[in-house]
Write a protein that holds these residues in place. Structure first.
Motif, PDB file in Angstrom:
ATOM      1  N   SER A  35       4.797   5.383   1.970  1.00  0.00           N
ATOM      2  CA  SER A  35       4.906   3.982   2.384  1.00  0.00           C
ATOM      3  C   SER A  35       5.483   3.101   1.271  1.00  0.00           C
ATOM      4  CB  SER A  35       3.543   3.449   2.823  1.00  0.00           C
ATOM      5  OG  SER A  35       2.607   3.587   1.769  1.00  0.00           O
ATOM      6  N   ARG A  36       5.471   3.590   0.057  1.00  0.00           N
ATOM      7  CA  ARG A  36       6.055   2.843  -1.062  1.00  0.00           C
ATOM      8  C   ARG A  36       7.413   3.404  -1.471  1.00  0.00           C
ATOM      9  NH1 ARG A  36       0.694   2.612  -1.136  1.00  0.00           N
ATOM     10  NH2 ARG A  36      -0.221   0.625  -1.749  1.00  0.00           N
TER      11      ARG A  36
ATOM     12  N   THR B 293       0.394  -4.761 -11.098  1.00  0.00           N
ATOM     13  CA  THR B 293      -0.576  -5.786 -10.708  1.00  0.00           C
ATOM     14  C   THR B 293      -2.015  -5.292 -10.815  1.00  0.00           C
ATOM     15  OG1 THR B 293       1.142  -6.488  -9.154  1.00  0.00           O
ATOM     16  CG2 THR B 293      -1.056  -7.379  -8.793  1.00  0.00           C
ATOM     17  N   GLY B 294      -2.871  -6.153 -11.339  1.00  0.00           N
ATOM     18  CA  GLY B 294      -4.310  -5.867 -11.343  1.00  0.00           C
ATOM     19  C   GLY B 294      -4.895  -6.211  -9.977  1.00  0.00           C
TER      20      GLY B 294
ATOM     21  N   SER C 287       8.816  -5.915   8.706  1.00  0.00           N
ATOM     22  CA  SER C 287       7.548  -5.350   9.159  1.00  0.00           C
ATOM     23  C   SER C 287       7.800  -4.167  10.087  1.00  0.00           C
ATOM     24  CB  SER C 287       6.770  -6.444   9.913  1.00  0.00           C
ATOM     25  OG  SER C 287       5.610  -5.901  10.507  1.00  0.00           O
ATOM     26  N   ARG C 288       6.771  -3.310  10.243  1.00  0.00           N
ATOM     27  CA  ARG C 288       6.909  -2.189  11.182  1.00  0.00           C
ATOM     28  C   ARG C 288       6.684  -2.646  12.625  1.00  0.00           C
ATOM     29  NH1 ARG C 288       2.297   1.073   8.906  1.00  0.00           N
ATOM     30  NH2 ARG C 288       1.654  -1.094   8.610  1.00  0.00           N
ATOM     31  N   ARG C 289       6.272  -3.898  12.784  1.00  0.00           N
ATOM     32  CA  ARG C 289       5.981  -4.373  14.142  1.00  0.00           C
ATOM     33  C   ARG C 289       6.552  -5.774  14.324  1.00  0.00           C
ATOM     34  NH1 ARG C 289       0.992  -7.019  12.474  1.00  0.00           N
ATOM     35  NH2 ARG C 289       0.970  -6.526  10.273  1.00  0.00           N
TER      36      ARG C 289
ATOM     37  N   THR D 217       3.523  -9.143   5.591  1.00  0.00           N
ATOM     38  CA  THR D 217       2.424  -9.549   6.478  1.00  0.00           C
ATOM     39  C   THR D 217       1.062  -9.339   5.816  1.00  0.00           C
ATOM     40  OG1 THR D 217       2.424  -7.337   7.394  1.00  0.00           O
ATOM     41  CG2 THR D 217       3.692  -8.992   8.594  1.00  0.00           C
ATOM     42  N   GLY D 218       1.054  -8.747   4.608  1.00  0.00           N
ATOM     43  CA  GLY D 218      -0.215  -8.407   3.958  1.00  0.00           C
ATOM     44  C   GLY D 218      -0.793  -9.542   3.124  1.00  0.00           C
ATOM     45  N   LEU D 219      -1.826  -9.213   2.372  1.00  0.00           N
ATOM     46  CA  LEU D 219      -2.573 -10.209   1.585  1.00  0.00           C
ATOM     47  C   LEU D 219      -1.651 -11.004   0.650  1.00  0.00           C
ATOM     48  CD1 LEU D 219      -5.572 -11.062   0.715  1.00  0.00           C
ATOM     49  CD2 LEU D 219      -5.188  -9.526  -1.202  1.00  0.00           C
ATOM     50  N   ILE D 220      -0.860 -10.296  -0.136  1.00  0.00           N
ATOM     51  CA  ILE D 220       0.002 -10.975  -1.113  1.00  0.00           C
ATOM     52  C   ILE D 220       1.170 -11.646  -0.387  1.00  0.00           C
ATOM     53  CG2 ILE D 220       1.517 -10.642  -3.120  1.00  0.00           C
ATOM     54  CD1 ILE D 220      -0.297  -8.195  -3.858  1.00  0.00           C
TER      55      ILE D 220
ATOM     56  N   VAL E  13      -6.079  -8.180  -7.052  1.00  0.00           N
ATOM     57  CA  VAL E  13      -5.707  -9.544  -6.685  1.00  0.00           C
ATOM     58  C   VAL E  13      -6.913 -10.254  -6.083  1.00  0.00           C
ATOM     59  CG1 VAL E  13      -4.136 -10.928  -5.283  1.00  0.00           C
ATOM     60  CG2 VAL E  13      -3.343  -8.772  -6.283  1.00  0.00           C
TER      61      VAL E  13
ATOM     62  N   LEU F 229       6.761  -5.171  -1.127  1.00  0.00           N
ATOM     63  CA  LEU F 229       5.289  -5.127  -1.176  1.00  0.00           C
ATOM     64  C   LEU F 229       4.720  -4.051  -0.252  1.00  0.00           C
ATOM     65  CD1 LEU F 229       4.394  -8.963  -0.932  1.00  0.00           C
ATOM     66  CD2 LEU F 229       4.603  -7.572  -2.997  1.00  0.00           C
ATOM     67  N   ALA F 230       5.554  -3.448   0.582  1.00  0.00           N
ATOM     68  CA  ALA F 230       5.028  -2.518   1.602  1.00  0.00           C
ATOM     69  C   ALA F 230       4.264  -1.373   0.936  1.00  0.00           C
ATOM     70  CB  ALA F 230       6.169  -1.960   2.441  1.00  0.00           C
ATOM     71  N   GLY F 231       3.164  -1.011   1.551  1.00  0.00           N
ATOM     72  CA  GLY F 231       2.389   0.115   1.041  1.00  0.00           C
ATOM     73  C   GLY F 231       1.067   0.243   1.773  1.00  0.00           C
TER      74      GLY F 231
ATOM     75  N   TRP G 284       6.879   5.194  -7.573  1.00  0.00           N
ATOM     76  CA  TRP G 284       7.213   3.886  -6.975  1.00  0.00           C
ATOM     77  C   TRP G 284       8.229   3.182  -7.892  1.00  0.00           C
ATOM     78  CZ3 TRP G 284       2.212   0.439  -6.239  1.00  0.00           C
ATOM     79  CH2 TRP G 284       2.426  -0.561  -5.304  1.00  0.00           C
TER      80      TRP G 284
HETATM   81  N1  LIG Z   1      -3.981  -6.532  -3.358  1.00  0.00           N
HETATM   82  C1  LIG Z   1      -4.157  -5.989  -4.552  1.00  0.00           C
HETATM   83  O1  LIG Z   1      -5.248  -6.123  -5.182  1.00  0.00           O
HETATM   84  C2  LIG Z   1      -3.045  -5.203  -5.178  1.00  0.00           C
HETATM   85  C3  LIG Z   1      -3.174  -4.790  -6.527  1.00  0.00           C
HETATM   86  C4  LIG Z   1      -2.146  -4.048  -7.099  1.00  0.00           C
HETATM   87  C5  LIG Z   1      -1.018  -3.713  -6.369  1.00  0.00           C
HETATM   88  N2  LIG Z   1      -0.932  -4.137  -5.079  1.00  0.00           N
HETATM   89  C6  LIG Z   1       0.250  -3.718  -4.296  1.00  0.00           C
HETATM   90  O2  LIG Z   1       0.950  -4.828  -3.793  1.00  0.00           O
HETATM   91  C7  LIG Z   1       1.465  -4.527  -2.505  1.00  0.00           C
HETATM   92  C8  LIG Z   1       0.994  -5.592  -1.522  1.00  0.00           C
HETATM   93  O3  LIG Z   1      -0.413  -5.658  -1.585  1.00  0.00           O
HETATM   94  P1  LIG Z   1      -1.274  -6.344  -0.436  1.00  0.00           P
HETATM   95  O4  LIG Z   1      -2.647  -6.493  -0.974  1.00  0.00           O
HETATM   96  O5  LIG Z   1      -0.564  -7.526   0.109  1.00  0.00           O
HETATM   97  O6  LIG Z   1      -1.293  -5.165   0.627  1.00  0.00           O
HETATM   98  P2  LIG Z   1      -1.701  -5.225   2.180  1.00  0.00           P
HETATM   99  O7  LIG Z   1      -2.434  -6.464   2.502  1.00  0.00           O
HETATM  100  O8  LIG Z   1      -2.345  -3.912   2.477  1.00  0.00           O
HETATM  101  O9  LIG Z   1      -0.271  -5.297   2.893  1.00  0.00           O
HETATM  102  C9  LIG Z   1       0.705  -4.316   2.695  1.00  0.00           C
HETATM  103  C10 LIG Z   1       1.691  -4.328   3.832  1.00  0.00           C
HETATM  104  O10 LIG Z   1       2.400  -3.088   3.774  1.00  0.00           O
HETATM  105  C11 LIG Z   1       2.749  -2.681   5.080  1.00  0.00           C
HETATM  106  N3  LIG Z   1       2.309  -1.288   5.270  1.00  0.00           N
HETATM  107  C12 LIG Z   1       1.051  -0.815   5.393  1.00  0.00           C
HETATM  108  N4  LIG Z   1       1.058   0.513   5.622  1.00  0.00           N
HETATM  109  C13 LIG Z   1       2.369   0.875   5.628  1.00  0.00           C
HETATM  110  C14 LIG Z   1       3.031   2.095   5.850  1.00  0.00           C
HETATM  111  N5  LIG Z   1       2.354   3.228   6.092  1.00  0.00           N
HETATM  112  N6  LIG Z   1       4.391   2.104   5.793  1.00  0.00           N
HETATM  113  C15 LIG Z   1       5.086   0.964   5.554  1.00  0.00           C
HETATM  114  N7  LIG Z   1       4.511  -0.229   5.372  1.00  0.00           N
HETATM  115  C16 LIG Z   1       3.176  -0.269   5.398  1.00  0.00           C
HETATM  116  C17 LIG Z   1       2.032  -3.575   6.084  1.00  0.00           C
HETATM  117  O11 LIG Z   1       3.001  -4.429   6.667  1.00  0.00           O
HETATM  118  P3  LIG Z   1       3.499  -4.253   8.212  1.00  0.00           P
HETATM  119  O12 LIG Z   1       2.294  -3.817   9.003  1.00  0.00           O
HETATM  120  O13 LIG Z   1       3.952  -5.628   8.569  1.00  0.00           O
HETATM  121  O14 LIG Z   1       4.586  -3.241   8.202  1.00  0.00           O
HETATM  122  C18 LIG Z   1       1.048  -4.379   5.226  1.00  0.00           C
HETATM  123  O15 LIG Z   1       0.893  -5.690   5.684  1.00  0.00           O
HETATM  124  C19 LIG Z   1       0.956  -3.137  -2.122  1.00  0.00           C
HETATM  125  O16 LIG Z   1       1.975  -2.194  -2.313  1.00  0.00           O
HETATM  126  C20 LIG Z   1      -0.185  -2.919  -3.090  1.00  0.00           C
HETATM  127  O17 LIG Z   1      -0.391  -1.558  -3.428  1.00  0.00           O
HETATM  128  C21 LIG Z   1      -1.910  -4.869  -4.462  1.00  0.00           C
END
Ligand SMILES: NC(=O)c1ccc[n+]([C@@H]2O[C@H](COP(=O)([O-])OP(=O)(O)OC[C@H]3O[C@@H](n4cnc5c(N)ncnc54)[C@H](OP(=O)(O)O)[C@@H]3O)[C@@H](O)[C@H]2O)c1
Length: 300
Positions: free
Chosen positions: A88-89, A165-166, A32-34, A10-13, A168, A67-69, A146
Motif C-alpha cells: 500500500s506504500r 513522522t513520529g 482515493s481507492r473509492r 482521506t485519512g487522519l493526516i 501524530v 500518504l497512502a498506506g 518506502w
Molecule cells: N498517523 C500517524 O501517527 C503516523 C505516524 C507516522 C507515519 N504515518 C504515515 O502517514 C501516512 C498517513 O497517515 P494517516 O494517519 O493519515 O493514515 P490513515 O488515517 O490510516 O489514512 C491512510 C489512507 O491510506 C489509504 N489506504 C489505506 N489502506 C490502503 C491500501 N491498502 N492501499 C492503498 N491505500 C490505502 C486510505 O485512503 P483511501 O481509503 O481513500 O484510499 C487511508 O485513508 C501513512 O502512510 C502512515 O503510515 C502516520
C-alpha cells in the motif's frame, strides 16, 4: 493557484492537511481507492492492485503528497497484512512513478510520508539523526523500501522530501485517542517497561512541515518530523492523565500482555528511541507545540 494531489488524503493526516492547504489558497485534490462524496475536495480514484489511476490526477498535480498506506496498528501483522502494509506504500509509489514516466509530467515536488520506525523498535538513549541506517526489523524495512520508492521518483529530477513522522497527536482519532482512553477511565498506566521513547508530533506541526516542504525549495531528502521534547511512554501516559485531570494508576501493563494480544505488532508500543528534530529546526521550521504538555492541552 498551485494544484496539490494527496494520495490517502482521506485519512487522519490528509483530512487536516487538505484543509490547511486549502486555507493557504492551494487547489487540493485527493487520490482515493473509492469515490468519496463528502470530502469537500475533488476526488480522483485509483486501484493500486490493478495499476489503474485516473490520468487527470497526475496531469493536474503541481505537487504530490504520498500518504497512502494500510494502518500499521490496525490489525495483527500476519504475512498477508505485512504484504498489504508494504504494497500500500511501495506499489502505490511505483504506480505514480510509472504514470509520471509514461506521461512525461514532472511535478514541482513529491513529498512522502515515512515513519520514525525507520530507526527500529529498539529502546535506547540514542538520538537518531537522518543519516542513521534503517533498522532490520519489519517497520525499518517498510520505511527503507518506502523511501527507496520515493527515491525512484527523485531520480526523474523531481524534488523529493521524506518526512519520518513520529506518532501524530490529533483530536480526530489516531494513537492519542486510543492512548487517552485508559486515562479517561481513570486507569492510565505505562505500557510495558514505560522506558521506551515515544517520538510524537502535534498534527498542526506536521501539517506545517508538509506545507514548508511544498514551499521551501531548499528542502530535499529525509527529515525527522517529531517534536523536540523526548518523552518516555511512562512520562507520556502520566502527562495525558494529568492534562485530563485523571489519576494515574500503577503498576504498568506488562509487556507479555501486549505480546499475547498484538503479536509482533506490539513492538511499536513497547519499544522506541529518541529522534532528533535538529534538521527540520535548522531548516527554519519553528514548532508551535515543542512540548507534550502544551500539545495535549490543545487536544484533550
Ligand atoms: N498517523 C500517524 O501517527 C503516523 C505516524 C507516522 C507515519 N504515518 C504515515 O502517514 C501516512 C498517513 O497517515 P494517516 O494517519 O493519515 O493514515 P490513515 O488515517 O490510516 O489514512 C491512510 C489512507 O491510506 C489509504 N489506504 C489505506 N489502506 C490502503 C491500501 N491498502 N492501499 C492503498 N491505500 C490505502 C486510505 O485512503 P483511501 O481509503 O481513500 O484510499 C487511508 O485513508 C501513512 O502512510 C502512515 O503510515 C502516520
Amino acid at each position: 493557484m498551485k494544484n496539490i494531489l494527496i494520495t490517502g488524503g482521506t485519512g487522519l493526516i490528509g483530512k487536516q492537511l487538505s484543509k490547511k492547504l486549502q486555507e493557504k489558497g492551494y487547489n487540493v485534490a485527493l487520490l482515493s481507492r473509492r469515490p468519496v462524496k463528502d470530502s469537500g475536495f475533488r476526488v480522483y480514484t485509483w486501484n493500486p492492485d490493478s495499476g489503474v489511476i485516473d490520468p487527470e490526477a497526475i496531469s493536474m498535480a503541481d505537487y504530490i503528497i504520498h500518504l497512502a498506506g494500510a494502518g500499521l496498528g490496525d490489525s495483527r501483522w500476519t504475512e498477508k497484512r505485512k504484504k498489504e502494509i508494504l504494497d500500500s506504500r511501495i506499489k502505490t509509489a511505483g504506480l505514480i512513478l510509472d504514470k509520471l514516466k509514461e506521461s512525461g509530467k514532472r511535478p514541482e515536488a513529491f513529498i512522502s510520508a515515512s515513519g520514525s520506525g525507520y530507526y527500529g523498535a529498539i529502546t535506547s538513549e540514542t538520538i537518531h539523526v537522518e543519516t542513521d541506517d534503517p533498522a532490520a526489523d519489519f517497520i525499518g524495512e517498510v520505511c527503507r523500501r518506502w523511501e527507496e520508492a520515493a527515491g525512484k521518483i527523485e531520480s526523474l529530477g523531481i524534488r523529493t522530501v521524506i518526512l519520518r513522522t513520529g506518532i501524530v497527536l490529533s483530536k480526530s482519532g489516531g494513537a492519542l485517542q486510543r492512548m487517552a482512553l485508559p486515562a479517561k477511565l481513570g486507569i492510565g498506566s505505562p505500557l510495558g517497561s514505560g522506558r521506551q521513547y515515544v517520538p510524537w508530533i502535534h498534527i498542526d506541526d506536521l501539517c506545517g512541515i508538509y506545507i514548508k516542504a511544498i514551499e521551501d525549495q531548499s528542502m530535499t531528502g529525509a527529515y525527522n518530523s517529531a517534536a523536540p521534547e523526548h518523552v518516555s511512554n511512562s512520562r507520556f501516559m502520566v502527562t495525558v492523565s494529568k492534562v485530563m485531570g485523571r489519576p494515574f494508576f500503577f503498576p504498568a501493563i506488562p509487556s507479555f500482555a501486549f505480546r499475547i494480544l498484538f503479536g509482533e505488532m506490539s513492538s511499536i508500543l513497547l519499544k522506541g528511541s529518541r529522534v532528533s528534530s535538529e534538521k527540520i529546526i535548522s531548516s527554519g521550521y519553528s514548532f508551535k507545540y515543542p512540548d507534550l504538555r502544551s500539545a495535549l492541552k490543545s487536544l484533550l
